[in-house]
Design an enzyme around this catalytic site. Structure first.
Site, short mmCIF file in Angstrom:
data_model
loop_
_atom_site.label_atom_id
_atom_site.label_comp_id
_atom_site.label_asym_id
_atom_site.label_seq_id
_atom_site.Cartn_x
_atom_site.Cartn_y
_atom_site.Cartn_z
CD GLU A 48 11.28 -15.31 37.19
OE1 GLU A 48 10.97 -16.26 38.07
OE2 GLU A 48 11.23 -15.41 36.44
CE LYS A 130 10.11 -20.46 36.84
NZ LYS A 130 10.99 -19.07 36.34
CB CYS A 165 8.74 -16.27 35.17
SG CYS A 165 9.69 -16.39 32.79
#
Length: 355
Positions: A48, A130, A165
């Site tokens: 990430e 995200k 994540c």
């Protein structure tokens, strides 16, 4: 489409980013793509926010201390329509490899926690953001929208997907990926301290041990996927770059050695990297080894009851400005991947060389 390549080698990056340095970050990215290509890999997975490194300093500084770091971070984030991105795409094409790349995407004046899947032809076949930045990350990054939500793409090496994540802990995103028949997953992680740093009342969830050795294999088991978990590492020099003047410097080893690769039944497939290791973890993937895990529990198929439980997913982009389409009477929709230039094909390499 059924995968035409069912057995292949893949790599997960366990390395230090080029902190606050877009050019160095780009060079490191290309170097690892080249290394994976030379090793015969069909897929390489980056952590990430690999470019220009995860802003872990945001968890440790005051507002005033954060400002110089935030400015430098923004200055070195990666615009999708940039020469740096084109160089990375060209590296994927040169090595004929799929690349899952995590980066801080600068779009207009905002940053997003973004992943792209680049094909062996250098095309971007998935662009996602995200859906929600975590806790203090919201001081740095914006949220994804509908058309940057989908995580799984159908390819000749299988249905491959990626999440960032704690998205890998999100039951709704896992259900969505399972419903798309995901076979190989990239659980991209940032930089995390280990359990020796845990202080009450900070939850155990917020350390590397929980995420590398509980959350990630849980994803593999629940979805029946080969799951690659690339993590960032950091050196003493990197600690210094991420620490405001006057603050105590941490031991970098508390952040290192966390990358993992799990099979579709949750078994660990590679040795855990040492605290000093920087490089690639390699794994041999055989898609047919997922058959029995899926036969026992396929939550995107026979082991689910859509008549009882369903997930509503909205993949339409939400724009600040809505324009009327005079030809259809509806509204004009411009996809994020188009507006950011990621859908533009690379120039023909032979034509470029002849100029």
């Amino acid at each position: 489409m059924p995968a035409t390549i069912r057995k292949y080698k893949a790599a997960a990056v366990n390395a230090e980013p080029g902190w606050f340095n877009l050019e160095l970050s780009t060079q490191k990215t290309i170097r690892y793509i080249n290394e994976a290509g030379k090793a015969g890999c069909k897929l390489i997975a980056f952590p990430e926010l690999w470019i220009p490194g995860y802003p872990y300093w945001a968890w440790k500084v005051t507002y005033q201390e954060s400002l110089p770091l935030l400015k430098k971070y923004r200055e070195n984030s990666l615009p999708s329509d940039s020469d740096e991105m084109r160089r990375i795409r060209e590296a994927a094409r040169s090595n004929k490899i799929f690349v899952s790349l995590g980066y801080s995407e600068l779009d207009l004046a905002s940053l997003y926690t973004t992943q792209v899947m680049i094909s062996p032809t250098g095309d971007v076949i998935n662009h996602r953001r995200k859906i929600r930045a975590t806790h203090v990350e919201r001081l740095v990054f914006g949220d994804g929208t509908g058309d940057t939500t989908e995580s799984v793409v159908d390819t000749e090496i299988g249905r491959i997907g990626h999440l960032n994540c704690w998205e890998n802990m999100n039951p709704f995103l896992k259900a969505y990926a399972a419903s798309l028949g995901e076979q190989v997953h990239v659980a991209a992680w940032p930089l995390y301290p280990d359990a020796t740093t845990l202080k009450y009342p900070d939850p155990y969830t917020n350390i590397s041990d929980a995420n590398s050795d509980i959350v990630t294999p849980a994803y593999a088991i629940e979805t029946g996927t080969f799951t690659l978990a690339p993590f960032q590492t950091i050196s003493a020099a990197g600690i210094k770059l991420n620490t405001p003047p006057g603050k105590e410097l941490e031991d970098p080893k508390i952040y290192n050695g966390n990358s993992r690769i799990y099979g579709p039944d949750g078994q660990n497939l590679v040795d855990h990297p040492t605290k000093d290791f920087e490089g690639l973890l390699f794994v041999d993937i055989d898609l047919d080894e997922a058959h029995l895990s899926k036969a026992l529990a396929d939550f995107g198929g026979h082991y689910m009851r859509p008549d009882l439980i369903r997930l509503l997913v909205d993949t339409d982009r939400k724009d600040l400005i809505v324009r009327e389409d005079k030809h259809t009477g509806g509204i004009k929709i411009v996809k994020t991947i188009d507006r950011t230039g990621l859908s533009t094909p690379l120039a023909d390499s032979a034509a470029e060389e002849s100029k």
